[in-house]
Design a protein around this motif. Structure first.
Motif, PDB file in Angstrom:
ATOM      1  N   ARG A 311       0.802  -1.224   0.000  1.00 50.16           N
ATOM      2  CA  ARG A 311       0.000   0.000   0.000  1.00 50.16           C
ATOM      3  C   ARG A 311       0.840   1.282   0.000  1.00 50.16           C
ATOM      4  NH1 ARG A 311      -3.568  -1.466   5.054  1.00 50.16           N
ATOM      5  NH2 ARG A 311      -1.479  -2.096   5.726  1.00 50.16           N
ATOM      6  N   LEU A 314       0.984   2.739  -3.288  1.00 50.53           N
ATOM      7  CA  LEU A 314      -0.200   3.450  -3.794  1.00 50.53           C
ATOM      8  C   LEU A 314      -0.127   4.896  -3.311  1.00 50.53           C
ATOM      9  CD1 LEU A 314      -3.129   0.927  -3.140  1.00 50.53           C
ATOM     10  CD2 LEU A 314      -2.042   1.461  -5.317  1.00 50.53           C
ATOM     11  N   CYS A 334       1.223   6.083   3.753  1.00 49.40           N
ATOM     12  CA  CYS A 334       0.079   5.164   3.779  1.00 49.40           C
ATOM     13  C   CYS A 334      -0.344   5.043   5.236  1.00 49.40           C
ATOM     14  CB  CYS A 334       0.476   3.801   3.234  1.00 49.40           C
ATOM     15  SG  CYS A 334      -0.761   2.549   3.625  1.00 49.40           S
ATOM     16  N   ILE A 335      -1.619   5.355   5.518  1.00 52.82           N
ATOM     17  CA  ILE A 335      -2.095   5.300   6.901  1.00 52.82           C
ATOM     18  C   ILE A 335      -2.790   3.974   7.205  1.00 52.82           C
ATOM     19  CG2 ILE A 335      -2.229   7.793   7.221  1.00 52.82           C
ATOM     20  CD1 ILE A 335      -5.269   7.554   6.659  1.00 52.82           C
ATOM     21  N   ALA A 336      -2.675   3.023   6.282  1.00 51.43           N
ATOM     22  CA  ALA A 336      -3.192   1.661   6.489  1.00 51.43           C
ATOM     23  C   ALA A 336      -4.699   1.632   6.758  1.00 51.43           C
ATOM     24  CB  ALA A 336      -2.422   0.963   7.617  1.00 51.43           C
ATOM     25  N   CYS A 337      -5.419   2.578   6.137  1.00 54.62           N
ATOM     26  CA  CYS A 337      -6.868   2.679   6.385  1.00 54.62           C
ATOM     27  C   CYS A 337      -7.679   1.691   5.552  1.00 54.62           C
ATOM     28  CB  CYS A 337      -7.336   4.097   6.076  1.00 54.62           C
ATOM     29  SG  CYS A 337      -7.117   4.539   4.327  1.00 54.62           S
ATOM     30  N   ASN A 338      -7.134   1.227   4.454  1.00 49.60           N
ATOM     31  CA  ASN A 338      -7.800   0.318   3.502  1.00 49.60           C
ATOM     32  C   ASN A 338      -8.966   0.948   2.753  1.00 49.60           C
ATOM     33  OD1 ASN A 338      -6.065  -1.668   4.230  1.00 49.60           O
ATOM     34  ND2 ASN A 338      -7.578  -3.002   5.196  1.00 49.60           N
ATOM     35  N   GLN A 339      -9.236   2.226   2.999  1.00 46.61           N
ATOM     36  CA  GLN A 339     -10.480   2.802   2.504  1.00 46.61           C
ATOM     37  C   GLN A 339     -10.580   2.888   0.986  1.00 46.61           C
ATOM     38  OE1 GLN A 339     -10.501   5.751   6.102  1.00 46.61           O
ATOM     39  NE2 GLN A 339     -12.194   6.302   4.801  1.00 46.61           N
ATOM     40  N   ALA A 340      -9.448   3.193   0.333  1.00 46.88           N
ATOM     41  CA  ALA A 340      -9.522   3.340  -1.126  1.00 46.88           C
ATOM     42  C   ALA A 340      -8.871   2.162  -1.849  1.00 46.88           C
ATOM     43  CB  ALA A 340      -8.844   4.633  -1.565  1.00 46.88           C
ATOM     44  N   CYS A 341      -8.151   1.323  -1.110  1.00 44.63           N
ATOM     45  CA  CYS A 341      -7.496   0.194  -1.779  1.00 44.63           C
ATOM     46  C   CYS A 341      -8.299  -1.091  -1.548  1.00 44.63           C
ATOM     47  CB  CYS A 341      -6.032   0.076  -1.366  1.00 44.63           C
ATOM     48  SG  CYS A 341      -5.736   0.115   0.400  1.00 44.63           S
ATOM     49  N   SER A 352      -7.582   2.727  -5.350  1.00 42.68           N
ATOM     50  CA  SER A 352      -6.862   3.985  -5.382  1.00 42.68           C
ATOM     51  C   SER A 352      -6.238   4.174  -4.007  1.00 42.68           C
ATOM     52  CB  SER A 352      -7.783   5.142  -5.759  1.00 42.68           C
ATOM     53  OG  SER A 352      -6.990   6.290  -5.987  1.00 42.68           O
ATOM     54  N   VAL A 355      -4.753   8.997   0.325  1.00 38.92           N
ATOM     55  CA  VAL A 355      -3.863  10.165   0.323  1.00 38.92           C
ATOM     56  C   VAL A 355      -3.353  10.512  -1.077  1.00 38.92           C
ATOM     57  CG1 VAL A 355      -3.132   9.772   2.698  1.00 38.92           C
ATOM     58  CG2 VAL A 355      -1.718   8.904   0.859  1.00 38.92           C
TER      59      VAL A 355
HETATM   60 FE1  SF4 Z   1      -2.771   3.155   2.472  1.00 42.19          FE
HETATM   61 FE2  SF4 Z   1      -5.285   3.970   2.938  1.00 42.19          FE
HETATM   62 FE3  SF4 Z   1      -3.992   4.610   0.689  1.00 42.19          FE
HETATM   63 FE4  SF4 Z   1      -4.815   2.107   1.086  1.00 42.19          FE
HETATM   64  S1  SF4 Z   1      -6.107   3.906   0.879  1.00 42.19           S
HETATM   65  S2  SF4 Z   1      -2.850   2.752   0.297  1.00 42.19           S
HETATM   66  S3  SF4 Z   1      -4.421   1.910   3.243  1.00 42.19           S
HETATM   67  S4  SF4 Z   1      -3.480   5.251   2.754  1.00 42.19           S
END
Ligand code: SF4
Ligand code: NAP
Length: 671
Positions: A311, A314, A334-341, A352, A355
């Motif tokens: 991630r 990304l 990457c804040i490891a949120c999984n929200q867009a990936c 996507s 950030v």
């Molecule tokens: Fe990381 Fe969140 Fe971007 Fe996925 S959406 S790559 S978890 S910052």
């Protein structure tokens, strides 16, 4: 040289990788749409950014093994033409790329799925067909053919996916392999499949082809492999011809988080370290590594020979190049949120990044320099306004960013105080650094007026949201707080709390209130105890026999909503279960289907199943959603001024930082 361990070349005998950074496999969703030039653009940006070796998203070797019907793969020789676009683009950008071969086994989301035994997984409705001897031979042959096609398509290697609970992993564990033939029973039989696959792939692809095997080091499911078995497999895989062993952590059906933001940074590297010195080929460690400092520390400390980050590439395609240039603080985190990936992947959308909205959209979202620089005012330095200001500045506009508060960040400043959301600190720091390094004029502590905005060519309103007033009788009582009082104001909260509203913020506030002291995300030992993780050398599969042992909750919390059903249904697809499990572990009572009657000094009076009851509380916290803060936008529009309204000020419902940042970037790209 900065990061000497991370940037050191890795000699594989027949070839040398330029550094120790591997971009881990991720599904993008682009391949299924057939637009392979976009796939090529996505990977070539990352190759140009200096990563040592890219691994593609999982490619199915045959139809029964695809993660879903129609999943991307390398099914025929003509598919190779598409893959050639990717490999050429990556090589032209100076990179190296391996194709991951992913056979999903019983995780394949379709009626044709196959597995060692006809045992349904808890995360799929489909019962797999048990393979016979010929069926197993066919799967091996298809995987080997996929590898040779990959080689013909110009890939530098393949990664064989042997972890995460997929097909190969299903053979390895007695819980999913009930066979009594030469492919089941004793471990020597259960590990026959991966060994045969690696041996025959090496024979078919020749000696000078990178062959990565992704090994499940800790299954995190009942009946998982012991560490002695994992070590035995690792040695056999090396002997069968693998070049590199990559680390896999946990199965998809595991109830322990493995990559979510609440997992401590590098929280699984200790498992890879256990295998160091037991095999002669390089080991790659992975999961929750998101800065060059963490990567360097792991490599310098001997946890692995190489680090995998997925991630983070990304979030920033130039991760390695920026680290090498001494610009690590410029790397979008990457804040490891999984929200867009991952959440997108599971919703069938193109991946996507929260950030970096350009991720996987490289060809359609571009920040081209403007030939008509304008004076642009952005009002509000939350995620939407920050991103709009940065992109507009990058394109050459003259930007002034107004913020009524004394600091930037908006709602991000609330997120970052939640235990388990510490990564948000990094995101605010990154925005701060980017603004400092830009030409943007930052005007803090200023509530912009229509008069101040008059001279600007364009006005972007990103004034965010205000907490929604739920109009509950008695809500003006001294023991009633809004979420902003708790998360921003440090208001005193009593030992018994009712949290009203179970959206993302209600969950966050509950998490905040049940914790005291050190956040488990910053203390690996505590975190492992909370989730019941043990050394796989002691407990096969890595699950502690005692189960999770969370710290006692700091307060008694009841979280309520009016909707029927379980609170938390609307949370992120891949992270909602973690938030629900974390609150359950802290004995939070979650109630749905309530009608709110009134607030009294004793608590919240509700109607539950037709009965009026009081939920006792010393403090009541209102988390009842948000409304757009549009007063400035309305005033300007009434005065006949055209404005652009973005983020929560535009639409507050289902607002999140992902939508805010994306909208800010896209608007600024178009001005
Ligand atoms: Fe990381 Fe969140 Fe971007 Fe996925 S959406 S790559 S978890 S910052
Ligand atoms: P939300 O998700 O819209 O939730 C609002 C909650 O308040 C709901 O539980 C709703 O449930 C209740 N509610 C709405 N109107 C009400 C009213 N008039 N009276 C009483 N209750 C009312 O909003 P949020 O929690 O403020 O979160 C905002 C956004 O931030 C979320 O959409 C989310 O995307 C993002 N966020 C996400 C996370 C996360 O995923 N962990 C964390 C923080 C923020 P009922 O109508 O059923 O009562």
């Amino acid at each position: 040289m900065p990061y000497p361990h991370m940037l050191a070349p890795l000699d594989l005998g027949f070839t040398t990788l330029k550094n120790r950074v591997l971009m881990g496999s991720m599904h993008t969703g682009l391949e299924e749409r057939g637009d392979w030039s976009r796939v090529a653009a996505y990977y070539s940006e990352r190759a140009a950014g200096g990563v040592g070796l890219i691994v593609t998203g999982g490619m199915a070797p045959n139809h029964e093994g695809g993660v879903f019907p129609g999943a991307a793969g390398i099914y025929t020789d003509s598919d190779s033409t598409n893959h050639r676009l990717v490999t050429d683009a990556v090589h032209d950008a100076g990179g190296r790329i391996a194709m991951q071969i992913l056979h999903a086994g019983r995780y394949a989301y379709g009626p044709d799925c196959v597995a060692p035994s006809a045992l349904k997984s808890p995360i799929s409705p489909f019962v797999p067909r048990e393979l016979d001897e010929d069926g197993i031979e066919k799967q091996i042959a298809d995987i080997v053919t996929a590898a040779t096609r990959a080689r013909d398509a110009g890939y530098d290697g393949v990664e064989i996916m042997g972890s995460e609970g997929y097909f190969i992993n299903q053979f390895l564990c007695a819980a999913t392999n009930h066979r009594s033939d030469r492919w089941g029973g004793a471990y020597a039989n259960r590990m026959r499949l991966p060994i045969e696959i690696v041996r025959r792939t090496r024979a078919a692809t020749g000696p000078d082809f990178i062959l990565i095997y992704r090994i499940s080091l800790i299954d995190l499911v009942p009946g998982g492999q012991s560490f002695a078995e994992v070590t035995r497999l690792a040695r056999a895989i090396e002997e069968a011809g693998a070049t590199i062993l990559n680390t896999g952590i946990g199965w998809h059906e595991s109830r322990v988080p493995t990559i979510a933001t609440s997992v401590p940074r590098a929280g699984w590297a200790w498992v890879t370290r256990k295998l160091m010195g037991k095999v002669g080929i390089p080991l790659v460690t992975s999961n929750r590594i998101n800065t060059p400092d963490v990567a360097e520390e792991l490599l310098a400390g001997g946890a692995a020979d190489m680090v995998s980050m997925a991630r983070p590439f990304l979030a920033d395609a130039d991760f390695v190049a920026k680290a090498a240039a001494g610009r690590a603080t410029d790397i979008a985190p990457c804040i490891a949120c999984n929200q867009a990936c991952l959440d997108h992947t599971f919703q069938g959308k193109i991946s996507s990044c929260l950030v970096n909205p350009r991720a996987c959209h490289e060809t359609e979202l571009t920040y081209t320099p403007t030939d008509r620089p304008k004076r642009i005012a952005v009002v509000g330095a939350g995620p939407a306004g920050l991103m709009a200001a940065l992109v507009a500045d990058q394109r050459g506009h003259d930007v002034t960013l107004y913020e009524a508060d004394s600091r930037i960040g908006g709602q991000l400043n609330m997120a970052r105080v939640i235990p388990g959301k510490e990564e948000f600190h990094g995101l605010v720091d990154w925005f701060t650094g980017q603004i400092d390094r830009s030409r943007i004029t930052l005007a803090l502590n200023i509530r912009a007026t229509p008069e101040q905005l008059a001279p600007f060519d364009e006005v972007i309103i990103a004034t965010g949201v205000t907490p929604r007033d739920p109009q509950i009788d008695g809500q003006d009582g001294p023991h009633v707080l809004r979420y902003t009082d708790v998360l921003r104001g440090g208001a005193q909260v009593g030992p018994r709390v009712v949290v009203v509203g179970a959206g993302g913020i209600g969950f966050d506030v509950s998490e905040f209130l049940v914790h005291a002291g050190q956040s488990p995300t910053e203390d690996l030992t505590l975190w492992k105890r909370e989730w019941g993780v043990d050394d796989p050398e002691r407990s096969p599969g890595g699950l502690a026999p005692t189960g999770p042992q969370p710290e006692a909750p700091a307060r008694t919390v009841v979280l309520v909503q009016r909707k029927r059903g379980k609170p938390g249904r609307g949370l992120g697809k891949t992270t909602g279960w973690i938030h629900r499990a974390a609150l359950k572990a802290k004995d939070v009572t979650m109630l749905g289907g309530l009608e709110y009657r009134r607030i009294t000094p004793d608590g919240l009076v509700v109607v539950q199943d037709g009965q009026e009851v009081t939920l006792p509380a010393d403090t009541i916290v209102l988390c009842t959603g948000q409304d757009p803060e549009r007063s400035l936008a309305d005033a300007l529009e009434q005065a006949g001024r055209a404005v652009h309204v973005i983020g929560g000020a535009d639409v507050a419902a289902e607002l999140d930082a992902k939508r805010a940042i994306d909208q800010g970037a896209r608007l600024a790209a178009s001005l």
